[in-house]
Design a protein around this motif. Structure first.
Motif, short mmCIF file in Angstrom:
data_model
loop_
_atom_site.label_atom_id
_atom_site.label_comp_id
_atom_site.label_asym_id
_atom_site.label_seq_id
_atom_site.Cartn_x
_atom_site.Cartn_y
_atom_site.Cartn_z
N TYR A 1 20.76 -9.55 -12.74
CA TYR A 1 22.03 -9.98 -13.31
C TYR A 1 23.20 -9.80 -12.36
O TYR A 1 24.04 -10.70 -12.23
CB TYR A 1 22.26 -9.28 -14.64
CG TYR A 1 21.08 -9.48 -15.56
CD1 TYR A 1 20.81 -10.73 -16.09
CD2 TYR A 1 20.21 -8.44 -15.85
CE1 TYR A 1 19.71 -10.94 -16.90
CE2 TYR A 1 19.11 -8.64 -16.68
CZ TYR A 1 18.86 -9.90 -17.18
OH TYR A 1 17.78 -10.09 -17.98
N LEU A 2 23.29 -8.66 -11.70
CA LEU A 2 24.39 -8.44 -10.76
C LEU A 2 24.30 -9.40 -9.59
O LEU A 2 25.29 -10.02 -9.20
CB LEU A 2 24.39 -6.99 -10.28
CG LEU A 2 25.44 -6.64 -9.22
CD1 LEU A 2 26.84 -6.88 -9.76
CD2 LEU A 2 25.26 -5.21 -8.77
N THR A 3 23.10 -9.53 -9.01
CA THR A 3 22.97 -10.43 -7.86
C THR A 3 23.22 -11.87 -8.25
O THR A 3 23.84 -12.62 -7.49
CB THR A 3 21.58 -10.30 -7.20
OG1 THR A 3 20.57 -10.53 -8.18
CG2 THR A 3 21.39 -8.94 -6.57
N ALA A 4 22.78 -12.28 -9.43
CA ALA A 4 23.03 -13.65 -9.88
C ALA A 4 24.52 -13.89 -10.07
O ALA A 4 25.04 -14.96 -9.70
CB ALA A 4 22.27 -13.93 -11.16
N VAL B 1 17.92 -13.03 -3.08
CA VAL B 1 16.53 -12.70 -3.41
C VAL B 1 16.19 -11.28 -2.95
O VAL B 1 15.59 -10.50 -3.69
CB VAL B 1 15.57 -13.74 -2.79
CG1 VAL B 1 14.13 -13.26 -2.85
CG2 VAL B 1 15.72 -15.08 -3.48
N PHE B 2 16.59 -10.91 -1.74
CA PHE B 2 16.27 -9.57 -1.25
C PHE B 2 17.11 -8.50 -1.95
O PHE B 2 16.62 -7.41 -2.20
CB PHE B 2 16.44 -9.50 0.27
CG PHE B 2 15.35 -10.23 1.00
CD1 PHE B 2 14.04 -9.78 0.96
CD2 PHE B 2 15.63 -11.38 1.72
CE1 PHE B 2 13.03 -10.46 1.61
CE2 PHE B 2 14.63 -12.06 2.39
CZ PHE B 2 13.32 -11.60 2.34
N VAL C 1 12.06 -10.91 -22.82
CA VAL C 1 11.44 -10.95 -21.50
C VAL C 1 12.35 -10.18 -20.54
O VAL C 1 13.41 -10.67 -20.16
CB VAL C 1 11.25 -12.40 -21.00
CG1 VAL C 1 10.69 -12.42 -19.59
CG2 VAL C 1 10.38 -13.18 -21.96
N PRO C 2 11.95 -8.98 -20.14
CA PRO C 2 12.81 -8.21 -19.25
C PRO C 2 12.77 -8.75 -17.81
O PRO C 2 11.71 -9.07 -17.29
CB PRO C 2 12.21 -6.81 -19.31
CG PRO C 2 10.78 -7.02 -19.68
CD PRO C 2 10.74 -8.26 -20.52
N LEU C 3 13.94 -8.87 -17.22
CA LEU C 3 14.05 -9.24 -15.82
C LEU C 3 14.38 -7.99 -15.02
O LEU C 3 14.66 -6.93 -15.58
CB LEU C 3 15.13 -10.32 -15.63
CG LEU C 3 14.88 -11.63 -16.38
CD1 LEU C 3 16.02 -12.61 -16.13
CD2 LEU C 3 13.56 -12.26 -15.99
N ALA C 4 14.35 -8.09 -13.70
CA ALA C 4 14.58 -6.93 -12.84
C ALA C 4 15.94 -6.30 -13.14
O ALA C 4 16.95 -6.99 -13.23
CB ALA C 4 14.50 -7.36 -11.37
N PRO D 1 22.61 -17.50 1.85
CA PRO D 1 23.04 -16.72 0.67
C PRO D 1 21.93 -16.58 -0.38
O PRO D 1 21.83 -15.55 -1.05
CB PRO D 1 24.21 -17.52 0.10
CG PRO D 1 24.70 -18.33 1.24
CD PRO D 1 23.51 -18.63 2.10
N THR D 2 21.08 -17.59 -0.49
CA THR D 2 19.98 -17.51 -1.44
C THR D 2 18.99 -16.43 -1.03
O THR D 2 18.51 -15.66 -1.86
CB THR D 2 19.29 -18.88 -1.56
OG1 THR D 2 20.26 -19.86 -1.94
CG2 THR D 2 18.17 -18.84 -2.59
#
Length: 157
Positions: free
Chosen positions: A101-104, A92-93, A144-147, A87-88
């Motif tokens: 944010y959605l994937t997390a 990541v992919f 700090v912008p994340l993806a 699942p990790t």
């Protein structure tokens, strides 16, 4: 098929040595000396790569000379590790297309349900709250912008 602990220790040391070689090769493409202003850009990576290579070679020799008894892990232990690893890797992919944010949120909800024993409602709330807190912390407070993914684009971020 069970892998012996010794064979895995040897392969890990060899992989570490290959990584150290890549670090050294990358550092050698830069200036590795000392200039009047201090260390040049390849100075630290070259030395760290050399130390990493020395340690990996020592580990390789130690693993080759020592007869480690038994197997590395049982089938059940490997299955438990894969239950966390797979699942990790998916998270990541997926992050490249769906954003951080959605994937997390989905990852945390899934793991809380699967491994934490929470109900779907509590697991989804945990994922959502953690993602909102992460967004507020990184995007708004630290700057700090994340993806980003489609949801952030839709919301105008």
């Amino acid at each position: 098929m069970m892998l012996s602990r010794r064979s895995l220790e040897i392969s890990t040391a060899a992989t570490l040595a290959a990584f150290a070689g890549a670090v050294i090769a990358g550092a050698l493409q830069l200036d590795t000396g000392w200039a009047s202003t201090g260390p040049q850009s390849g100075y630290v990576p070259l030395r760290l790569g050399a130390m990493l290579l020395a340690v990996s070679l020592l580990l390789l020799v130690q693993a080759a000379r020592t007869a480690s008894p038994g197997t590395f892990a049982t089938r059940e232990q490997l299955a438990r590790c894969l239950a966390l690893l797979l699942p990790t890797l998916v998270m990541v992919f997926a992050m490249a297309w769906l954003g951080t944010y959605l994937t997390a949120a989905v990852y945390l909800a899934f793991m809380a349900r699967r491994h934490g024993g929470l109900g779907w409602g509590r697991a989804a709330a945990l994922g959502l709250v953690a993602s909102v807190v992460t967004f507020l912390t990184f995007e708004l407070w630290f700057g700090v912008p994340l993806a980003k993914g489609p949801i952030e684009t839709w919301l105008g971020y």
